[in-house]
Design a protein around this motif. Structure first.
Motif, PDB file in Angstrom:
ATOM      1  N   LEU A 117      44.021  40.073  32.889  1.00 40.15           N
ATOM      2  CA  LEU A 117      45.147  39.334  32.315  1.00 40.15           C
ATOM      3  C   LEU A 117      44.859  38.834  30.902  1.00 40.15           C
ATOM      4  O   LEU A 117      45.680  38.124  30.316  1.00 40.15           O
ATOM      5  N   ASN A 118      43.675  39.196  30.377  1.00 31.79           N
ATOM      6  CA  ASN A 118      43.272  38.783  29.024  1.00 31.79           C
ATOM      7  C   ASN A 118      43.291  37.265  28.856  1.00 31.79           C
ATOM      8  O   ASN A 118      43.750  36.730  27.839  1.00 31.79           O
ATOM      9  N   ILE A 119      42.803  36.572  29.875  1.00 34.78           N
ATOM     10  CA  ILE A 119      42.780  35.112  29.848  1.00 34.78           C
ATOM     11  C   ILE A 119      41.401  34.635  29.394  1.00 34.78           C
ATOM     12  O   ILE A 119      40.379  35.042  29.951  1.00 34.78           O
ATOM     13  N   ASP A 120      41.382  33.788  28.397  1.00 33.76           N
ATOM     14  CA  ASP A 120      40.145  33.273  27.813  1.00 33.76           C
ATOM     15  C   ASP A 120      39.525  32.237  28.751  1.00 33.76           C
ATOM     16  O   ASP A 120      40.141  31.207  29.035  1.00 33.76           O
ATOM     17  N   PRO A 121      38.295  32.467  29.242  1.00 32.60           N
ATOM     18  CA  PRO A 121      37.674  31.494  30.148  1.00 32.60           C
ATOM     19  C   PRO A 121      37.354  30.167  29.469  1.00 32.60           C
ATOM     20  O   PRO A 121      37.187  29.147  30.160  1.00 32.60           O
ATOM     21  N   LEU A 122      37.283  30.158  28.156  1.00 35.30           N
ATOM     22  CA  LEU A 122      36.923  28.930  27.439  1.00 35.30           C
ATOM     23  C   LEU A 122      38.115  28.028  27.157  1.00 35.30           C
ATOM     24  O   LEU A 122      37.954  26.896  26.708  1.00 35.30           O
TER      25      LEU A 122
END
Length: 213
Positions: free
Chosen positions: A80-85
């Motif tokens: 989903l191209n979600i940034d973990p930061l």
């Protein structure tokens, strides 16, 4: 709160944004099997980790249950191209299994049962709670909503659906990672969903959960 959830339950549209299935022999992302190159002297889960080129050294300290749940969540969030930061105040996590943290409990028991060879390990002991897996995922992805772990006798699409609907009935939650994370008897059995409410798509239901599992 419970009455509010029950009242609003049928009014919520929930979309499956992505899902991941991990067993002892395969990894599926939204129905497509991922190619996992096998390396000598490397566990199946670590082969998955390396194949995805994940850079998260804390993974190697986790027990098997946490590794399995972590990998499923990592594959989903990457898809989903979600940034973990990026902090995620409107995300929550719900997981279930049938054996809790039994495999890690057994490992820890081996370190304390012999008084003549007594070597209790804090690094093992910390994982003798099943909900540590949801904590690991929340820390990795900065998920700030509630994290819950339930123990059921068997995989239950009905309960997974009901728990998810209840969680997303909360106005403060927009997204949910939910699923079944099991490693009992050394059998990896994971199904995890990323769900989102308030969309035009409503494809999260008990029949779909059964079909995917």
């Amino acid at each position: 709160m419970q009455q509010l959830c029950l009242k609003n339950r049928d009014m919520i549209n929930i979309e499956i944004k992505s899902w991941c299935r991990i067993t002892n022999t395969k990894v599926l992302l939204n129905g497509e099997e991922l190619e996992i190159p096998l390396r000598e002297n490397t566990s199946w889960l670590t082969n998955i980790y390396k194949s995805q080129k994940i850079d998260y050294p804390k993974y190697f300290k986790m027990d098997t249950l946490s590794k399995a749940g972590f990998l499923a969540s990592e594959i989903i969030m990457r898809s989903l191209n979600i940034d973990p930061l990026e902090p995620k105040p409107k995300w929550s996590i719900i997981s279930m299994n049938s054996s809790s943290s039994l495999e890690t409990d057994k490992n820890y028991q081996q370190t304390i049962q012999d008084t003549n060879n007594y070597f209790p390990s804090p690094s093992v002991f910390v994982y003798t709670l099943a909900n540590i897996v949801t904590g690991e995922i929340a820390i990795r992805n900065k998920i700030m909503g509630e994290t819950l772990f339930f123990v059921h006798k068997d995989f239950s699409p009905h309960h997974l659906y009901q728990y998810s609907i209840d969680a997303l009935s909360n106005d403060s939650i927009e997204n949910l990672l939910c699923g079944w994370v099991e490693d009992g008897d050394n059998n990896i059995d994971v199904l995890m969903f990323a769900l989102k409410k308030n969309t035009k798509v409503n494809n999260f239901n008990i029949e779909n959960i059964k079909t995917i599992y």
